[in-house]
Design an enzyme around this catalytic site. Sequence first.
Site, mmCIF file in Angstrom:
data_model
loop_
_atom_site.group_PDB
_atom_site.id
_atom_site.type_symbol
_atom_site.label_atom_id
_atom_site.label_comp_id
_atom_site.label_asym_id
_atom_site.label_seq_id
_atom_site.Cartn_x
_atom_site.Cartn_y
_atom_site.Cartn_z
ATOM 1 N N LYS A 16 -1.424 41.896 -14.704
ATOM 2 C CA LYS A 16 -1.638 43.288 -15.101
ATOM 3 C C LYS A 16 -1.333 43.482 -16.583
ATOM 4 C CE LYS A 16 -0.348 46.178 -12.072
ATOM 5 N NZ LYS A 16 -0.273 47.314 -11.141
ATOM 6 N N ARG A 43 5.366 49.603 -13.319
ATOM 7 C CA ARG A 43 4.667 48.788 -12.317
ATOM 8 C C ARG A 43 5.078 47.336 -12.439
ATOM 9 N NH1 ARG A 43 0.286 52.322 -13.977
ATOM 10 N NH2 ARG A 43 -0.829 53.194 -12.184
ATOM 11 N N GLY A 49 2.990 43.153 -1.654
ATOM 12 C CA GLY A 49 4.280 42.911 -1.000
ATOM 13 C C GLY A 49 5.417 43.083 -1.973
ATOM 14 N N MET A 94 7.258 45.172 -5.084
ATOM 15 C CA MET A 94 7.297 46.571 -5.481
ATOM 16 C C MET A 94 6.134 46.810 -6.427
ATOM 17 S SD MET A 94 9.730 48.733 -7.876
ATOM 18 C CE MET A 94 8.441 48.985 -9.070
ATOM 19 N N ARG A 147 -8.609 43.139 -13.310
ATOM 20 C CA ARG A 147 -8.267 41.740 -12.990
ATOM 21 C C ARG A 147 -9.440 41.141 -12.254
ATOM 22 N NH1 ARG A 147 -3.736 43.444 -8.459
ATOM 23 N NH2 ARG A 147 -5.180 44.637 -7.174
ATOM 24 N N HIS A 185 -2.292 16.724 17.524
ATOM 25 C CA HIS A 185 -3.570 16.272 18.081
ATOM 26 C C HIS A 185 -4.586 17.406 18.129
ATOM 27 C CE1 HIS A 185 -6.403 15.302 21.361
ATOM 28 N NE2 HIS A 185 -6.372 14.108 20.800
ATOM 29 N N SER A 212 -7.421 2.361 0.853
ATOM 30 C CA SER A 212 -7.629 3.739 1.274
ATOM 31 C C SER A 212 -6.266 4.290 1.672
ATOM 32 C CB SER A 212 -8.603 3.809 2.443
ATOM 33 O OG SER A 212 -8.770 5.152 2.827
ATOM 34 N N GLY A 253 -3.709 6.303 3.465
ATOM 35 C CA GLY A 253 -3.573 7.070 4.700
ATOM 36 C C GLY A 253 -2.414 8.029 4.492
ATOM 37 N N THR A 254 -2.724 9.180 3.914
ATOM 38 C CA THR A 254 -1.623 10.051 3.481
ATOM 39 C C THR A 254 -0.927 10.744 4.649
ATOM 40 O OG1 THR A 254 -3.292 11.710 2.974
ATOM 41 C CG2 THR A 254 -2.431 10.424 1.134
ATOM 42 N N ASN A 255 -1.542 10.771 5.831
ATOM 43 C CA ASN A 255 -0.806 11.331 6.971
ATOM 44 C C ASN A 255 0.398 10.449 7.286
ATOM 45 O OD1 ASN A 255 -2.910 13.077 7.142
ATOM 46 N ND2 ASN A 255 -3.771 12.265 9.031
ATOM 47 N N ASP A 256 0.124 9.173 7.513
ATOM 48 C CA ASP A 256 1.214 8.272 7.839
ATOM 49 C C ASP A 256 2.154 8.110 6.656
ATOM 50 O OD1 ASP A 256 1.516 7.049 10.465
ATOM 51 O OD2 ASP A 256 -0.596 6.581 10.259
ATOM 52 N N CYS A 292 -8.052 8.829 3.001
ATOM 53 C CA CYS A 292 -8.730 9.266 4.225
ATOM 54 C C CYS A 292 -7.788 10.036 5.136
ATOM 55 C CB CYS A 292 -9.350 8.085 4.947
ATOM 56 S SG CYS A 292 -8.152 6.842 5.465
ATOM 57 N N TYR A 301 -12.608 8.093 -4.466
ATOM 58 C CA TYR A 301 -13.195 9.031 -3.521
ATOM 59 C C TYR A 301 -12.136 9.636 -2.610
ATOM 60 C CZ TYR A 301 -12.783 5.408 0.110
ATOM 61 O OH TYR A 301 -12.298 4.478 0.979
#
Lengths: 910, 910
Positions: free
Chosen positions: A27, A97, A106, A108, A341, A459, A792, A794-797, A861, A881
């Site tokens: 603002k 403001r 959310g 003030m 804005r 899952h 590759s 495996g960013t989950n594991d 992946c 990739y």
Amino acid sequence: MSARYVYFFGNGKADGSKDMKGLLGGKGAGLAEMTNVGLPVPPGFTISTEACTAYYENGGKVPTEVDEQMEQSLNALQALTGQQLGSTENPLLISVRSGAKFSMPGMMDTILNLGLNDATVDTLARKTGNRRFALDCYRRFIQMFGNVVLEIPKEKFEHELTALKQSARTKSDADLQESHLEELIATYKGVVNGETGDDFPQDTSTQLRMARDAVFKSWNNPRAITYRKLNGIPHDLGTAVNVQLMVFGNMGESSATGVGFTRNPSTGEPEFYGEFLTNAQGEDVVAGIRTPMPITKLGEVLPEAYKQLRDITSRLERHYKDVQDFEFTIQEKRLYMLQTRNGKRTGLAAVRMAIDMQREGICTKAEALRTIDPASLDQLLHPIFDIDARKKTKSVARGLPASPGAASGKLVFTADEAVAWAGKKEKVLLVRSETCPDDIHGMSVAQGVLTATGGMTSHAAVVGRQMGKPSVVGCAALKIDEKAGKVSVNGKKAKKGDWVSIDGSTGEVFLAKIATTPSEVLQVVSGKKKKEDSEIASTFFEILSWADEVRRLKVRANADIPRDARVAVAFGAEGIGLCRTEHMFFAEDRLPLVQKMILADDPVERRAALDELLPHQREDFYGLFKEMKGRPVTIRTLDPPLHEFLPKREDLMVKIAVLKTKDKKKNRKKLEKLQRLLQRVEELHEFNPMLGHRGCRLGITYPEITEMQVRAIFEAACQVAKEGGTVFPEVMIPLVSNVKELRAQKEIVARVAQEVMEKEGCTIEYTVGTMIEVPRAAVTADQIAKEAQFFSFGTNDLTQMTYAFSRDDVGKILTFYLDDKNKILERDPFQSIDTEGVGALVRMGVEKGRSARPGLKIGICGEHGGDPASVHFFHKAGLDYVSASPYRVAIARLAAAQASLDEKTARVGD
Amino acid sequence: MSARYVYFFGNGKADGSKDMKGLLGGKGAGLAEMTNVGLPVPPGFTISTEACTAYYENGGKVPTEVDEQMEQSLNALQALTGQQLGSTENPLLISVRSGAKFSMPGMMDTILNLGLNDATVDTLARKTGNRRFALDCYRRFIQMFGNVVLEIPKEKFEHELTALKQSARTKSDADLQESHLEELIATYKGVVNGETGDDFPQDTSTQLRMARDAVFKSWNNPRAITYRKLNGIPHDLGTAVNVQLMVFGNMGESSATGVGFTRNPSTGEPEFYGEFLTNAQGEDVVAGIRTPMPITKLGEVLPEAYKQLRDITSRLERHYKDVQDFEFTIQEKRLYMLQTRNGKRTGLAAVRMAIDMQREGICTKAEALRTIDPASLDQLLHPIFDIDARKKTKSVARGLPASPGAASGKLVFTADEAVAWAGKKEKVLLVRSETCPDDIHGMSVAQGVLTATGGMTSHAAVVGRQMGKPSVVGCAALKIDEKAGKVSVNGKKAKKGDWVSIDGSTGEVFLAKIATTPSEVLQVVSGKKKKEDSEIASTFFEILSWADEVRRLKVRANADIPRDARVAVAFGAEGIGLCRTEHMFFAEDRLPLVQKMILADDPVERRAALDELLPHQREDFYGLFKEMKGRPVTIRTLDPPLHEFLPKREDLMVKIAVLKTKDKKKNRKKLEKLQRLLQRVEELHEFNPMLGHRGCRLGITYPEITEMQVRAIFEAACQVAKEGGTVFPEVMIPLVSNVKELRAQKEIVARVAQEVMEKEGCTIEYTVGTMIEVPRAAVTADQIAKEAQFFSFGTNDLTQMTYAFSRDDVGKILTFYLDDKNKILERDPFQSIDTEGVGALVRMGVEKGRSARPGLKIGICGEHGGDPASVHFFHKAGLDYVSASPYRVAIARLAAAQASLDEKTARVGD
């Protein structure tokens, strides 16, 4: 020299500019910029976000420099306007403001009419000749100040107002007379004294200081924290405070106030969009007491101001090269711009606006691409609730928004029920405590899936996103009594067959039917509609083609079956980055063979079972290769622990125990069979299967499994090649922690591939690479790269092990860690990559890998491949990739383009 | 210039020296050194280990340079001796021996008499005037060559020899006549042709090349690989080949051959030790056909040679500054030294020898310290089998040697049985499939523990070492039928109450009673014997005091209860590096309280249960502080997942299912109670508890637990302080992955500590630190160090997560990975730290931690703290201390000293 905390704007020039959003907030930067551009902006000053940070560092008190600098700016404002704060001659009235770098509902927001007290209210009455107006301003000020600064619940004031209207026998505020308002002011002061023990502050400087500090304090109120967390905004930015000369939209019928957008934020249509009220102050427009008028009507009411507004907002759109969301006030026919804005918008609107603005010459393609939030593209891929129907229905609970889209169906509790009911053309919604691979057939026919447990990578969530199936998971309020066929949610109840709806984009759950409309983009992708016939799909794909012109990162998809591959290609996937061969094992006709393989007593028996599986796997790969038409297909060898394919240990234990209580003779054979099965299941049982006998460890202990899979891959590849197709398989070895594991598996791949190719008289170009998903693999990536032709991540594991967070169990910990009160984590690391920890290992893996094998091809992946922030990170880390679920390929393409654009900007800025 | 592969020795000078063990092997370096020193060594040459490496790299063939250089050295040897290989005038006879850097039984060892064939055997007969001798040499050569080079089973030759002796009606080889031997040579040649399809090679150059290549090949035979693995010798070192002029101890009664040690290798006593045979060749001494004579007898038989031998070996001991294991041959009264090397020895002997050698001025304290294998100290701490009794008993199986020492007891299957029987003064041995915390009372009264499953860091193994209780785990051959009260092992059976014995140092299992003798050191440590009364204990502690003079690393102990702390201090621990507070929770009087706490529905109820636990914890800490007398005590807050304290989920499910089949009315209350319990257990159930709700995550979600523990710590500390004691608690937060977790817990510690200290009017100096056991903690150690006053690496968990190996499940994978055939891993990473992967994270953690907080105190408290190789690594990594189980403190002290000494040597070498 002390730091500068306060920035003045007014009289055609400002200390700040639009590029100072970090310091002045959105603002404040907007007000400065509009002032500089010469727009009619009421003068004032902005207290910077650094003052906010200093406020917190100083234990909830601003440093004295802030007070001093504010005093100076106030003096400048007084000099410019000729008014004095608190003066009974010519009182200055101001608004206060909040304004952070990112727009944040959310926090003030606004206090109007500050500077009024028992004395100045009389002056205002006298100078405007409108005592009722002055009194109304004063009572509003007490109410706003009381609520937002003194933290007195709104209801305390509303209650008094209602009581007064009752005693005055009127229903509208506008009908209140001066005497009523005087009475109300006295009552409000009483509320303030009663609630705080102090009188309402009459000293106008005190009013200002208190309001300012309240803005700083509101930065850390729970709603603001929640908003930041949901939107990934850092907690340490702080907010600025804007102090500005009051202008009054409520000075009669030649005054007005309003808000608007330069284009329709819901549809993107190029129409002047917004609403206004005459004789009103800002909050009246949104308060809903009077019905605002569409902004186009302003042309009839105040034609000159309207013309000026259209002109100014068009200029602003061109100036900012983006759609503007603005606020204005007209005081006695004179237009004042209060805010501008970049406007928020739906995914649908974002795409349309970007294309239109580029065509209109407002911005370049690159600039247009940057106006679209990649995540919002998702909205175009999923059914949405009919807006009116949705408005009428109240949600009963909220879970995690695991897979987006709206779904409505009849409640069923099991996958088999889902299939049975769907067979009878019923729409069903599958509700389970948690899902497992056995449930896939039920999930695929359900409209959506709702679970009581599990996190964003459980899952149900992963498969839901994979299938593009709306899913809400981890809805803790959901109590399921499957046997009784009932659920209860926060006191509300539903039974099997009742309608349930979920919004997978928000996590909301409804115990009702809500009409939905399907996605045009998906209809095009699935071939049900032609692209030419859908304007939405046409713009969607045009934007993606622009993205392709600038991105460096390639985008692939995770797909296990030909149908998924087809969808992926339609979304622009340049290859398959992950084909999980085990997903094929869960199919109904294969599971018995897989179990036979697992339960085999020796390699000979195991080989026999594998021989039966071989044709199925070959067929799968053949289909994939055909679908991908020579694009690279990365196939991962078997990964999950074998017991996932077997009955659950505890279920067998219970069955056996119960059988034993019955007639022994009759059940002896059955019992023995179960006991044999349990014995094998016990042998395979692991305390921490995620860290257990899985990944390449399976292929090393049972080399015949790898052999069968490799045989299937190359037999399929040769078949396609013989039919004249091209094919490029990349065999990927999972869970490698030590280069020797890879070497051992690679040896099998090379040997079997050679065997098949010789037998088939066919040469297939292929590579062998590995997942980097165990921390040790990242740490020793230089050794591993000597054997791996590609990596590759495996960013989950990798996230599981780097953070010691089990994906299947992390839900309750994450809920707690992400909670406002605890603030341990800002984001779910399974959703958006943890750049400091997991990311450091990714960077290390890239660096070490390429040090040993220059130019090594590296991808990712995990689930993060479809998360825009993560895609940015992977771009910076130098990956080649990302591979995402088919339905997130578009998001990844756009995010990758934005990452390239950001990099260019950064380079220019160097 | 091509590489040098062959090193000559002879005529008083050698190309090599004792410092070239890596290149020439231990034996080759010894021969070179002895030659240089002027000792009577038969001349010859050594083909280096690099030739071996080249042999493997070259696909099992030596490069031509090796052949060329060997030819040159052979010519030099022929020139020196005036003999020619294959000459019928003056034939050269040589021995061919393997010799790696580290002595390695199991590799091909020796071929004697090479150079004999049908022609040269006649020349030898003629020149020695002893045809029987020549023929005997030839048949031995064919037999040795046939066996070790041509890989014909020994039995094939033995069978023929036995048949011949039968037909000759004699039992002794010595009775065979020339004609018999001629017949035998013909038969042996027939065996060779029959087994290989080729004639025995008559070409002597071919004999030499084949023998050399066989040595190279034997480097990778299974026994050699196993030996290397057990002893942590890298697989890529390769072996050297020593070719040496034959000398004959079998040329009549003035010839002899023998082996010996300069001191007794079993007891360390300073006596000339060994045995010899007259008229014999090397292998006769160990073959057991003739009984060798004690070496002191040589003084009577060949006094001059004996005197020369004593003189030479004394010189060698001083020269090498260590006890020598030597081989010699006397050919017609002339002494030849064939080998010398540092002698292997028992732990007992090592300590005694070190002290004696230093006192005798043979070596310095530092040199003496280096002669002791730290791991061998363990032998002094455990009961050992009576040597004679052990010899008579055959082991039935072998498991993992989890906790050293010999134990013999009556077979029991449960902890309760163990306690009951032990109460009746029976010695028991606890045999279980696996142990869990519930079994601790049984383990503590048993002589030893034997389990069928689990790895070196399974519960039984860790607790066994902690208690100093002999344990063998993961004995896969063990089939337990607990209900029938029977076990079977490889076909042998035993039942409850039968005697079973285990050797925790070797992993051997016996189904018999074997007498044991207790450890004197332990008797001293436990106060049952005075140190002054035990020579063994005195030398043991003297060696450790020497170690303390040189080591930089401090050594602490992992101890949870005062009794363990007392033992730790007696072993020289300088503090407690890890007190696991949860071990206190499993005590019988506390478990119900812990369960009450876990099952609490809300914080109030939970607090009430915690209030009851508080006095117990306080008492524990009080005892520990008292025992440690101001030494630092690191106390870890609660770590394991809560469900470990609850009944097992599957057991409850079975109980409920069975109850349901019974009379419902009668069991309703019981059923409801069980169902409620199951519900809570289900809520706490996790798929991968190791990655779940544990460590600091408990303290964050249930801050009241941390509060109680901190209260107990500081109330206890204040109590000790008030009694005039000193106390230094270090509060350690486990499983931190994110600095914010630590910050949150640290805030609780500081607040409660302050509260307690104020209330007690007492000031306690303390620190708050963290475990570094999650990969992310190592990666972000710089952030964490800002909050942590110390780091302690939890290398067990760090190994689990870095390698994705679950400690509880890894057994079967490790068995496979460590197997000769697969060679994926050289060592169990839970036993000896994986320096490349886990170690890299340790180094990163140290570097980043100290970058943010210079001088940060860093230790390690995993199982690796008691492993000598790991201690070396931690020293190099710059840690301040290691913490080991009390019974491994001595090993750590010595290993730390050796690490300091190695570092000094390395610096000198710079």
